[in-house]
Design a protein around this motif. Structure first.
Motif, PDB file in Angstrom:
ATOM      1  N   ARG A 133      30.541 151.806  14.881  1.00  0.00           N
ATOM      2  CA  ARG A 133      31.228 153.088  15.133  1.00  0.00           C
ATOM      3  C   ARG A 133      30.425 154.269  14.604  1.00  0.00           C
ATOM      4  O   ARG A 133      30.257 155.281  15.291  1.00  0.00           O
ATOM      5  CB  ARG A 133      32.608 153.040  14.493  1.00  0.00           C
ATOM      6  N   GLU A 134      29.917 154.167  13.354  1.00  0.00           N
ATOM      7  CA  GLU A 134      29.199 155.284  12.744  1.00  0.00           C
ATOM      8  C   GLU A 134      27.931 155.628  13.520  1.00  0.00           C
ATOM      9  O   GLU A 134      27.592 156.799  13.705  1.00  0.00           O
ATOM     10  CB  GLU A 134      28.828 154.954  11.289  1.00  0.00           C
ATOM     11  N   ASP A 135      27.230 154.596  14.008  1.00  0.00           N
ATOM     12  CA  ASP A 135      25.994 154.835  14.755  1.00  0.00           C
ATOM     13  C   ASP A 135      26.283 155.428  16.128  1.00  0.00           C
ATOM     14  O   ASP A 135      25.520 156.277  16.617  1.00  0.00           O
ATOM     15  CB  ASP A 135      25.207 153.531  14.894  1.00  0.00           C
ATOM     16  N   ARG A 136      27.358 154.970  16.761  1.00  0.00           N
ATOM     17  CA  ARG A 136      27.730 155.571  18.055  1.00  0.00           C
ATOM     18  C   ARG A 136      28.063 157.047  17.874  1.00  0.00           C
ATOM     19  O   ARG A 136      27.683 157.889  18.691  1.00  0.00           O
ATOM     20  CB  ARG A 136      28.918 154.829  18.684  1.00  0.00           C
ATOM     21  N   LYS A 137      28.763 157.372  16.780  1.00  0.00           N
ATOM     22  CA  LYS A 137      29.118 158.768  16.527  1.00  0.00           C
ATOM     23  C   LYS A 137      27.867 159.607  16.255  1.00  0.00           C
ATOM     24  O   LYS A 137      27.716 160.714  16.795  1.00  0.00           O
ATOM     25  CB  LYS A 137      30.064 158.847  15.334  1.00  0.00           C
ATOM     26  N   ALA A 138      26.962 159.070  15.436  1.00  0.00           N
ATOM     27  CA  ALA A 138      25.741 159.818  15.088  1.00  0.00           C
ATOM     28  C   ALA A 138      24.873 160.055  16.323  1.00  0.00           C
ATOM     29  O   ALA A 138      24.353 161.171  16.550  1.00  0.00           O
ATOM     30  CB  ALA A 138      24.944 159.063  14.027  1.00  0.00           C
ATOM     31  N   THR A 139      24.687 159.014  17.137  1.00  0.00           N
ATOM     32  CA  THR A 139      23.853 159.185  18.340  1.00  0.00           C
ATOM     33  C   THR A 139      24.529 160.094  19.359  1.00  0.00           C
ATOM     34  O   THR A 139      23.858 160.827  20.087  1.00  0.00           O
ATOM     35  CB  THR A 139      23.532 157.826  18.983  1.00  0.00           C
ATOM     36  N   ALA A 140      25.863 160.055  19.418  1.00  0.00           N
ATOM     37  CA  ALA A 140      26.585 160.938  20.343  1.00  0.00           C
ATOM     38  C   ALA A 140      26.401 162.403  19.938  1.00  0.00           C
ATOM     39  O   ALA A 140      26.237 163.277  20.801  1.00  0.00           O
ATOM     40  CB  ALA A 140      28.065 160.575  20.382  1.00  0.00           C
ATOM     41  N   MET A 141      26.416 162.673  18.630  1.00  0.00           N
ATOM     42  CA  MET A 141      26.205 164.048  18.166  1.00  0.00           C
ATOM     43  C   MET A 141      24.782 164.515  18.509  1.00  0.00           C
ATOM     44  O   MET A 141      24.579 165.658  18.929  1.00  0.00           O
ATOM     45  CB  MET A 141      26.432 164.130  16.657  1.00  0.00           C
ATOM     46  N   ASP A 142      23.806 163.614  18.332  1.00  0.00           N
ATOM     47  CA  ASP A 142      22.432 163.967  18.698  1.00  0.00           C
ATOM     48  C   ASP A 142      22.308 164.220  20.201  1.00  0.00           C
ATOM     49  O   ASP A 142      21.581 165.114  20.639  1.00  0.00           O
ATOM     50  CB  ASP A 142      21.467 162.854  18.287  1.00  0.00           C
ATOM     51  N   ALA A 143      23.013 163.406  21.004  1.00  0.00           N
ATOM     52  CA  ALA A 143      22.980 163.590  22.457  1.00  0.00           C
ATOM     53  C   ALA A 143      23.603 164.923  22.860  1.00  0.00           C
ATOM     54  O   ALA A 143      23.098 165.627  23.744  1.00  0.00           O
ATOM     55  CB  ALA A 143      23.717 162.440  23.148  1.00  0.00           C
ATOM     56  N   LEU A 144      24.714 165.279  22.178  1.00  0.00           N
ATOM     57  CA  LEU A 144      25.370 166.563  22.463  1.00  0.00           C
ATOM     58  C   LEU A 144      24.437 167.715  22.110  1.00  0.00           C
ATOM     59  O   LEU A 144      24.335 168.698  22.862  1.00  0.00           O
ATOM     60  CB  LEU A 144      26.670 166.659  21.665  1.00  0.00           C
ATOM     61  N   GLN A 145      23.734 167.594  20.980  1.00  0.00           N
ATOM     62  CA  GLN A 145      22.789 168.627  20.571  1.00  0.00           C
ATOM     63  C   GLN A 145      21.631 168.749  21.568  1.00  0.00           C
ATOM     64  O   GLN A 145      21.208 169.855  21.931  1.00  0.00           O
ATOM     65  CB  GLN A 145      22.248 168.302  19.179  1.00  0.00           C
ATOM     66  N   ALA A 146      21.121 167.594  22.057  1.00  0.00           N
ATOM     67  CA  ALA A 146      20.015 167.601  23.014  1.00  0.00           C
ATOM     68  C   ALA A 146      20.442 168.249  24.329  1.00  0.00           C
ATOM     69  O   ALA A 146      19.678 169.009  24.943  1.00  0.00           O
ATOM     70  CB  ALA A 146      19.529 166.175  23.263  1.00  0.00           C
ATOM     71  N   GLU A 147      21.665 167.964  24.770  1.00  0.00           N
ATOM     72  CA  GLU A 147      22.162 168.570  26.012  1.00  0.00           C
ATOM     73  C   GLU A 147      22.326 170.078  25.841  1.00  0.00           C
ATOM     74  O   GLU A 147      21.984 170.859  26.734  1.00  0.00           O
ATOM     75  CB  GLU A 147      23.486 167.935  26.432  1.00  0.00           C
ATOM     76  N   ASP A 148      22.860 170.496  24.679  1.00  0.00           N
ATOM     77  CA  ASP A 148      23.058 171.926  24.445  1.00  0.00           C
ATOM     78  C   ASP A 148      21.716 172.662  24.399  1.00  0.00           C
ATOM     79  O   ASP A 148      21.603 173.786  24.908  1.00  0.00           O
ATOM     80  CB  ASP A 148      23.813 172.123  23.132  1.00  0.00           C
ATOM     81  N   GLU A 149      20.702 172.028  23.806  1.00  0.00           N
ATOM     82  CA  GLU A 149      19.370 172.638  23.777  1.00  0.00           C
ATOM     83  C   GLU A 149      18.847 172.829  25.197  1.00  0.00           C
ATOM     84  O   GLU A 149      18.262 173.866  25.520  1.00  0.00           O
ATOM     85  CB  GLU A 149      18.403 171.754  22.988  1.00  0.00           C
ATOM     86  N   ALA A 150      19.067 171.819  26.057  1.00  0.00           N
ATOM     87  CA  ALA A 150      18.604 171.914  27.447  1.00  0.00           C
ATOM     88  C   ALA A 150      19.300 173.053  28.176  1.00  0.00           C
ATOM     89  O   ALA A 150      18.668 173.794  28.943  1.00  0.00           O
ATOM     90  CB  ALA A 150      18.848 170.596  28.175  1.00  0.00           C
ATOM     91  N   GLU A 151      20.608 173.205  27.935  1.00  0.00           N
ATOM     92  CA  GLU A 151      21.346 174.290  28.593  1.00  0.00           C
ATOM     93  C   GLU A 151      20.856 175.649  28.103  1.00  0.00           C
ATOM     94  O   GLU A 151      20.726 176.600  28.890  1.00  0.00           O
ATOM     95  CB  GLU A 151      22.846 174.146  28.321  1.00  0.00           C
ATOM     96  N   GLY A 152      20.564 175.737  26.797  1.00  0.00           N
ATOM     97  CA  GLY A 152      20.058 176.993  26.250  1.00  0.00           C
ATOM     98  C   GLY A 152      18.690 177.346  26.819  1.00  0.00           C
ATOM     99  O   GLY A 152      18.423 178.497  27.163  1.00  0.00           O
ATOM    100  N   ILE A 153      17.819 176.321  26.925  1.00  0.00           N
ATOM    101  CA  ILE A 153      16.494 176.547  27.504  1.00  0.00           C
ATOM    102  C   ILE A 153      16.621 177.019  28.946  1.00  0.00           C
ATOM    103  O   ILE A 153      15.949 177.956  29.381  1.00  0.00           O
ATOM    104  CB  ILE A 153      15.654 175.254  27.434  1.00  0.00           C
ATOM    105  N   ARG A 154      17.518 176.389  29.701  1.00  0.00           N
ATOM    106  CA  ARG A 154      17.700 176.761  31.110  1.00  0.00           C
ATOM    107  C   ARG A 154      18.211 178.197  31.233  1.00  0.00           C
ATOM    108  O   ARG A 154      17.735 178.965  32.076  1.00  0.00           O
ATOM    109  CB  ARG A 154      18.672 175.799  31.794  1.00  0.00           C
ATOM    110  N   ASP A 155      19.193 178.553  30.400  1.00  0.00           N
ATOM    111  CA  ASP A 155      19.727 179.924  30.455  1.00  0.00           C
ATOM    112  C   ASP A 155      18.640 180.950  30.160  1.00  0.00           C
ATOM    113  O   ASP A 155      18.556 181.989  30.826  1.00  0.00           O
ATOM    114  CB  ASP A 155      20.875 180.077  29.447  1.00  0.00           C
ATOM    115  N   ARG A 156      17.810 180.659  29.156  1.00  0.00           N
ATOM    116  CA  ARG A 156      16.723 181.590  28.816  1.00  0.00           C
ATOM    117  C   ARG A 156      15.713 181.685  29.960  1.00  0.00           C
ATOM    118  O   ARG A 156      15.229 182.776  30.284  1.00  0.00           O
ATOM    119  CB  ARG A 156      16.029 181.158  27.523  1.00  0.00           C
ATOM    120  N   ASN A 157      15.406 180.532  30.567  1.00  0.00           N
ATOM    121  CA  ASN A 157      14.462 180.533  31.686  1.00  0.00           C
ATOM    122  C   ASN A 157      14.994 181.331  32.876  1.00  0.00           C
ATOM    123  O   ASN A 157      14.248 182.064  33.529  1.00  0.00           O
ATOM    124  CB  ASN A 157      14.157 179.099  32.119  1.00  0.00           C
ATOM    125  N   LEU A 158      16.293 181.179  33.158  1.00  0.00           N
ATOM    126  CA  LEU A 158      16.893 181.911  34.272  1.00  0.00           C
ATOM    127  C   LEU A 158      16.850 183.414  34.025  1.00  0.00           C
ATOM    128  O   LEU A 158      16.571 184.194  34.943  1.00  0.00           O
ATOM    129  CB  LEU A 158      18.334 181.443  34.510  1.00  0.00           C
TER     130      LEU A 158
END
Length: 519
Positions: A133-158
């Motif tokens: 459970r703890e590892d699924r939660k930790a990796t999910a938080m990292d995945a959420l952070q990675a997705e948010d970074e991608a959205e931020g990069i895209r917004d800046r590029n646009l």
């Protein structure tokens, strides 16, 4: 809890950790994979340090995004998932979480397949057991952070792309025929200029197409010249040629998200008149490039059957041994090809010699109307450009934009429809005479010029100046072309439908009703 690699053998004693290595780069214009190679080097060092045998390396996702906005699938990522599902490894190693995914959906897929196959996930030098459970939660938080970074990069590029577009500056890959110049000290983009070798081929591409050559033959010509190779090295084909012919960048216009939004900062390669002429040919309703690339007969698919009207398919050529015959699909009209072609060619040459040919292409009072439409379009473009510039500058005292975004949006809603209407009207009234037709009008020896044209060029002239209709013979199997058997409606005459130039003011009688020709 996540495990440090040095303690993995204590948590899972006696287990051989066969490893998969995965690397990915979002931006790699050279396609050399240097970023991916660096990632895999780090992974190999980690595996060597802790004794994990490497059984698979996935390094082909070069210049591939992992976000939800990606345009294609990551083939190596999919292959890696298949290998994990087949239990071919016990641990997967990457440099950081964002190499695996910048999209929660991709994370869930990787998490599920690792969980089911009892495979560990390693990134940032840390090992995760996705059955916990703890590892699924930790990796999910990292995945959420990675997705948010991608959205931020895209917004800046646009935002950057929009700002560059509004200022008329180049962005993305330069069009074929242009080259970028950069400051040697700072690396900043200076400007975009005509390529010294490729730019002349761009002009020739437009001139050849305007002169009646097909995209197919132009592609063959470009492929025969080493200097005209594409940037990627892929061969030229019809689609690639047509794409280049549609590029407003060649007349110094800036396009953003599929729309031309104003003047560009770089200089044009192609004259406006030539560009508009090519667009009018490309927009012609009866243009079918798949057909034209292999056509072998002068009048195939451009001649109408006079018996069943102009809505059904045009005449095609049927072969009966060595004697090709033009015929309609209902067999209402048919004629031997050599006789038919010779008759039409002779009539076309005679018309081109006549005063009616030149008068057919006079615009008379339409020139002033076209010029008024062009000037209106220029004024509207200038007004929109000034408004966008104001919206991007700020008052020094208040810090507020000189024109609010709401005011700019209201202006665009009001002016853009008028701009498009003025541009369309200007283009419709300013269709120039094709250089191909112009070379024939008033030529001292029209017959010699006509005889020197390629088949596809002759077909293009016929499309532009005359509509040909074939009627049934007076008796079945007749070898004589009697009056009314073939009718030719030239530019400006009733019944003219062809070409990219609107008919104007000719009153020459229809050929084929004026005399008889023996077969």
């Amino acid at each position: 809890m996540p495990i440090a690699p040095e303690y993995l053998h204590l948590v899972h004693p006696g287990i051989r950790f066969d490893a998969y290595l995965y690397g990915r780069a979002s931006h790699d214009p050279t396609k050399r994979g240097r970023s991916v190679a660096t990632q895999l080097h780090e992974g190999r060092q980690l595996c060597d340090q802790y004794g994990w045998p490497i059984v698979g390396v996935f390094d082909k996702d070069v210049d591939q995004s992992a976000s939800r906005h990606r345009k294609g699938e990551r083939a190596d990522f999919e292959a890696m998932l298949d290998g994990i599902a087949a239990r071919k490894c016990r641990i997967v190693v990457a440099w950081e979480a964002s190499r695996y995914y910048r999209d929660l959906e991709a994370y869930v897929r990787l998490r599920n397949v690792c969980h089911e196959a009892n495979v560990l996930l390693c990134y940032n030098g840390t090992v995760y057991d996705l059955s916990k459970r703890e590892d699924r939660k930790a990796t999910a938080m990292d995945a959420l952070q990675a997705e948010d970074e991608a959205e931020g990069i895209r917004d800046r590029n646009l935002r950057t792309q929009r700002r560059l577009a509004e200022s008329g500056k180049p962005a993305g890959r330069p069009p074929w025929g242009y080259v970028r110049r950069y400051d040697p000290d700072t690396g900043d983009l200076l400007d975009q200029v005509a390529h010294p070798v490729r730019a002349p081929y761009v002009i020739q591409m437009f001139k050849r197409f305007a002169a009646g050559e097909t995209a197919y033959s132009i592609a063959a010509w470009l492929n025969s010249v080493p200097e005209a190779a594409t940037t990627s090295g892929a061969p030229w084909d019809q689609g690639r040629v047509v794409d280049q012919l549609c590029q407003p960048a060649y007349i110094g216009r800036r396009r953003h998200r599929g729309e031309v939004i104003g003047e560009a900062k770089w200089k044009a390669i192609v004259p406006d008149e030539l560009f508009e002429q090519v667009q009018s040919i490309l927009a012609r309703p009866d243009r079918r490039t798949q057909r034209d690339c292999t056509v072998r007969h002068l009048l195939a698919h451009i001649t109408y059957c006079g018996e069943h009207g102009d809505d059904l398919p045009k005449l095609k050529v049927a072969r009966g041994g060595s004697r090709p015959t033009y015929q309609c699909e209902r067999l209402d009209a048919a004629i031997r090809a050599p006789r038919f072609e010779a008759y039409v060619e002779q009539a076309v040459i005679e018309w081109l010699r006549s005063p009616a040919a030149e008068s057919a292409f006079r615009r008379d009072g339409e020139d002033a109307e076209a010029e008024a439409a062009r000037l209106l379009a220029e004024r509207l473009e200038r007004q929109l450009s000034e408004a966008r510039e104001l919206a991007g500058t700020f008052d020094e005292e208040t810090g507020e934009p000189r024109l609010s975004a709401m005011s700019l949006a209201a202006m665009e809603r009001r002016l853009l429809p008028r701009l498009r209407q003025a541009q369309e009207k200007s283009a419709a009234l300013s269709l120039p005479v094709s250089p191909l037709v112009e070379s024939l009008l008033g030529a001292p020896d029209v017959e010699a010029v006509w005889g020197g044209l390629l088949l596809e060029q002759k077909r293009e002239v016929i499309r532009q100046i005359v509509t040909v209709r074939l009627h049934h013979a007076h008796v079945k199997g007749a070898q004589t072309i009697r009056p009314g058997r073939i009718t030719l409606s030239f530019v400006g005459q009733p019944g003219f439908r062809g070409g990219s130039h609107p008919g104007r003011g000719s009153s020459l009688p229809q050929q084929g009703e004026a005399g008889t020709e023996k077969g």
